[in-house]
Design a protein around this motif. Structure first.
Motif, PDB file in Angstrom:
ATOM      1  N   GLY A 224     -82.430  21.962 -45.950  1.00  0.00           N
ATOM      2  CA  GLY A 224     -83.745  21.970 -45.324  1.00  0.00           C
ATOM      3  C   GLY A 224     -84.205  20.622 -44.825  1.00  0.00           C
ATOM      4  O   GLY A 224     -85.280  20.518 -44.230  1.00  0.00           O
ATOM      5  N   VAL A 225     -83.409  19.578 -45.040  1.00  0.00           N
ATOM      6  CA  VAL A 225     -83.699  18.244 -44.502  1.00  0.00           C
ATOM      7  C   VAL A 225     -82.707  18.002 -43.374  1.00  0.00           C
ATOM      8  O   VAL A 225     -81.505  17.887 -43.605  1.00  0.00           O
ATOM      9  CB  VAL A 225     -83.582  17.157 -45.587  1.00  0.00           C
ATOM     10  N   TRP A 226     -83.223  17.936 -42.139  1.00  0.00           N
ATOM     11  CA  TRP A 226     -82.390  17.946 -40.945  1.00  0.00           C
ATOM     12  C   TRP A 226     -82.535  16.646 -40.162  1.00  0.00           C
ATOM     13  O   TRP A 226     -83.640  16.149 -39.964  1.00  0.00           O
ATOM     14  CB  TRP A 226     -82.775  19.105 -40.033  1.00  0.00           C
TER      15      TRP A 226
ATOM     16  N   LEU B 117     -85.185  24.732 -50.454  1.00  0.00           N
ATOM     17  CA  LEU B 117     -86.141  23.620 -50.365  1.00  0.00           C
ATOM     18  C   LEU B 117     -86.668  23.229 -51.746  1.00  0.00           C
ATOM     19  O   LEU B 117     -86.874  22.042 -52.021  1.00  0.00           O
ATOM     20  CB  LEU B 117     -87.303  24.003 -49.448  1.00  0.00           C
ATOM     21  N   ALA B 118     -86.874  24.211 -52.615  1.00  0.00           N
ATOM     22  CA  ALA B 118     -87.318  23.904 -53.967  1.00  0.00           C
ATOM     23  C   ALA B 118     -86.259  23.093 -54.702  1.00  0.00           C
ATOM     24  O   ALA B 118     -86.575  22.137 -55.436  1.00  0.00           O
ATOM     25  CB  ALA B 118     -87.634  25.193 -54.724  1.00  0.00           C
ATOM     26  N   ASP B 119     -85.000  23.452 -54.495  1.00  0.00           N
ATOM     27  CA  ASP B 119     -83.905  22.700 -55.098  1.00  0.00           C
ATOM     28  C   ASP B 119     -83.831  21.296 -54.517  1.00  0.00           C
ATOM     29  O   ASP B 119     -83.582  20.324 -55.242  1.00  0.00           O
ATOM     30  CB  ASP B 119     -82.591  23.443 -54.864  1.00  0.00           C
ATOM     31  N   THR B 120     -84.072  21.179 -53.213  1.00  0.00           N
ATOM     32  CA  THR B 120     -84.080  19.869 -52.559  1.00  0.00           C
ATOM     33  C   THR B 120     -85.182  18.986 -53.138  1.00  0.00           C
ATOM     34  O   THR B 120     -84.984  17.785 -53.352  1.00  0.00           O
ATOM     35  CB  THR B 120     -84.263  20.043 -51.044  1.00  0.00           C
ATOM     36  N   GLN B 121     -86.345  19.575 -53.374  1.00  0.00           N
ATOM     37  CA  GLN B 121     -87.442  18.800 -53.967  1.00  0.00           C
ATOM     38  C   GLN B 121     -87.018  18.207 -55.309  1.00  0.00           C
ATOM     39  O   GLN B 121     -87.257  17.025 -55.593  1.00  0.00           O
ATOM     40  CB  GLN B 121     -88.670  19.686 -54.156  1.00  0.00           C
ATOM     41  N   GLU B 122     -86.369  19.009 -56.123  1.00  0.00           N
ATOM     42  CA  GLU B 122     -85.931  18.539 -57.440  1.00  0.00           C
ATOM     43  C   GLU B 122     -84.897  17.426 -57.309  1.00  0.00           C
ATOM     44  O   GLU B 122     -84.980  16.394 -57.987  1.00  0.00           O
ATOM     45  CB  GLU B 122     -85.359  19.713 -58.224  1.00  0.00           C
ATOM     46  N   ARG B 123     -83.932  17.622 -56.421  1.00  0.00           N
ATOM     47  CA  ARG B 123     -82.861  16.622 -56.281  1.00  0.00           C
ATOM     48  C   ARG B 123     -83.396  15.325 -55.670  1.00  0.00           C
ATOM     49  O   ARG B 123     -82.997  14.223 -56.077  1.00  0.00           O
ATOM     50  CB  ARG B 123     -81.733  17.198 -55.428  1.00  0.00           C
ATOM     51  N   LEU B 124     -84.268  15.451 -54.676  1.00  0.00           N
ATOM     52  CA  LEU B 124     -84.829  14.247 -54.061  1.00  0.00           C
ATOM     53  C   LEU B 124     -85.688  13.463 -55.055  1.00  0.00           C
ATOM     54  O   LEU B 124     -85.699  12.232 -55.043  1.00  0.00           O
ATOM     55  CB  LEU B 124     -85.652  14.625 -52.835  1.00  0.00           C
ATOM     56  N   THR B 125     -86.401  14.188 -55.893  1.00  0.00           N
ATOM     57  CA  THR B 125     -87.198  13.516 -56.915  1.00  0.00           C
ATOM     58  C   THR B 125     -86.306  12.689 -57.826  1.00  0.00           C
ATOM     59  O   THR B 125     -86.626  11.539 -58.170  1.00  0.00           O
ATOM     60  CB  THR B 125     -87.989  14.550 -57.734  1.00  0.00           C
ATOM     61  N   GLU B 126     -85.165  13.243 -58.211  1.00  0.00           N
ATOM     62  CA  GLU B 126     -84.215  12.511 -59.047  1.00  0.00           C
ATOM     63  C   GLU B 126     -83.687  11.276 -58.323  1.00  0.00           C
ATOM     64  O   GLU B 126     -83.545  10.200 -58.916  1.00  0.00           O
ATOM     65  CB  GLU B 126     -83.056  13.428 -59.432  1.00  0.00           C
ATOM     66  N   VAL B 127     -83.404  11.423 -57.029  1.00  0.00           N
ATOM     67  CA  VAL B 127     -82.912  10.290 -56.242  1.00  0.00           C
ATOM     68  C   VAL B 127     -83.953   9.190 -56.185  1.00  0.00           C
ATOM     69  O   VAL B 127     -83.647   7.988 -56.360  1.00  0.00           O
ATOM     70  CB  VAL B 127     -82.518  10.757 -54.813  1.00  0.00           C
ATOM     71  N   LEU B 128     -85.207   9.543 -55.952  1.00  0.00           N
ATOM     72  CA  LEU B 128     -86.250   8.534 -55.831  1.00  0.00           C
ATOM     73  C   LEU B 128     -86.547   7.867 -57.174  1.00  0.00           C
ATOM     74  O   LEU B 128     -86.960   6.706 -57.214  1.00  0.00           O
ATOM     75  CB  LEU B 128     -87.505   9.164 -55.231  1.00  0.00           C
TER      76      LEU B 128
ATOM     77  N   ALA C 127     -77.598  30.265 -40.866  1.00  0.00           N
ATOM     78  CA  ALA C 127     -77.793  28.877 -40.452  1.00  0.00           C
ATOM     79  C   ALA C 127     -78.994  28.234 -41.119  1.00  0.00           C
ATOM     80  O   ALA C 127     -79.165  27.005 -41.020  1.00  0.00           O
ATOM     81  CB  ALA C 127     -77.952  28.810 -38.929  1.00  0.00           C
ATOM     82  N   CYS C 128     -79.828  29.016 -41.799  1.00  0.00           N
ATOM     83  CA  CYS C 128     -81.130  28.523 -42.247  1.00  0.00           C
ATOM     84  C   CYS C 128     -81.139  28.169 -43.732  1.00  0.00           C
ATOM     85  O   CYS C 128     -80.394  28.741 -44.530  1.00  0.00           O
ATOM     86  CB  CYS C 128     -82.204  29.579 -41.978  1.00  0.00           C
ATOM     87  N   ALA C 129     -82.013  27.230 -44.062  1.00  0.00           N
ATOM     88  CA  ALA C 129     -82.286  26.916 -45.466  1.00  0.00           C
ATOM     89  C   ALA C 129     -83.386  27.844 -45.974  1.00  0.00           C
ATOM     90  O   ALA C 129     -84.398  28.043 -45.304  1.00  0.00           O
ATOM     91  CB  ALA C 129     -82.718  25.461 -45.611  1.00  0.00           C
TER      92      ALA C 129
END
Length: 298
Positions: free
Chosen positions: A130-132, A281-292, A274-276
């Motif tokens: 979902g991050v393009w 997106l909820a999973d992306t939020q969790e992973r990005l939070t860990e990265v930050l 082709a779509c997220a």
């Protein structure tokens, strides 16, 4: 062209339909797909390598905020990367990585979304679903580079709709003797006419129908080929192209040996493969939070 971006691996060739390979009287089981792509955590820079890279950290913070806004049902604006210093951009590239969906669009000169000089669009999903990354370029290689958050970048849907609305030379009448093709074309036209925005996709599986290569060729000729090409590399490969008919897509799945395992026409806003999804997106939020949180250590 930015040296940090690799060319998109999307061969612009005609899709192969059923019957395009020599037939064998013996029963030959096709190998099943293998090598499924899964989430691969980005190779993060060491915290000390991020020290002083304020702009890169601001971009990553903005991406997470946009993901959270999208999950709340909002439509966050794109995050621009144009003009970001090379060392800052390199860190953003390293964190985002490259996901399994990429796309390209040949745009018309009158396209205004990215400016009058934009003639091509390239899209690459990051490892965070979902991050393009959306990049516009002209013949001189000038770039407009931005991040979009959502199921799919809007430019792909808009380009397909633009193709369907453009004037077109009427296709020639179908030759006599094509028994199944006229029925299929009527079915697709009826699906387009009845379609409502929230309807599920109407899928015609050509692989299961008694169609010859000539039949497939005539269907493709009647529908036309648009400018949007999407490649999804998940369980094998899926190649998606828009037609010149509204909300009508050619979807071809290949296994890991590049053999066609499903050849279909789909009437939808854009194929779901082709779509997220919202769950992505909820999973992306969790992973990005860990990265930050990792980034915050610098």
């Amino acid at each position: 062209m930015n040296p940090n971006h690799r060319p998109f691996p999307i061969p612009v060739v005609a899709a192969l339909g059923p019957g395009s390979q020599p037939e064998d009287e013996t029963l030959d089981y096709m190998p099943m797909p293998s090598g499924m792509d899964t989430y691969r955590p980005p190779v993060l820079p060491e915290p000390e390598d991020l020290a002083g890279h304020t702009l890169a950290r601001e971009v990553l913070d903005a991406i997470l905020a946009a993901v959270e806004a999208r999950l709340r049902g909002e439509l966050p604006p794109p995050i621009t990367l144009t003009g970001l210093p090379a060392d800052e951009l390199a860190l953003v590239n390293q964190v985002l990585g490259e996901g399994e969906v990429s796309a390209q669009v040949l745009t018309r000169p009158e396209t205004r979304e990215f400016g009058d000089d934009a003639v091509r669009l390239r899209v690459q999903e990051s490892v965070f679903a979902g991050v393009w990354r959306v990049i516009a370029s002209d013949d001189d290689g000038a770039l407009r580079d931005q991040i979009e958050i959502g199921p799919i970048p809007s430019c792909l849907i808009e380009a397909a709709r633009d193709d369907a609305a453009a004037p077109r030379t009427p296709p020639q009448p179908l030759p006599a003797g094509l028994i199944n093709v006229p029925t299929l074309l009527v079915e697709l036209a009826d699906a387009r006419r009845r379609r409502q925005p929230r309807d599920e996709a109407h899928v015609v599986n050509l692989t299961l129908l008694p169609l010859s290569p000539d039949d497939i060729a005539h269907i493709d000729h009647q529908l036309g080929t648009g400018r949007v090409v999407i490649l999804s590399r998940g369980y094998g490969n899926c190649r998606i192209t828009n037609t010149l008919a509204a909300d009508t897509w050619r979807v071809v799945y290949y296994n890991s040996q590049d053999k066609v395992i499903l050849n279909a026409i789909e009437v939808s806003t854009i194929p779901e493969v082709a779509c997220a999804a919202t769950e992505d997106l909820a999973d992306t939020q969790e992973r990005l939070t860990e990265v930050l949180q990792w980034v915050a250590q610098s």
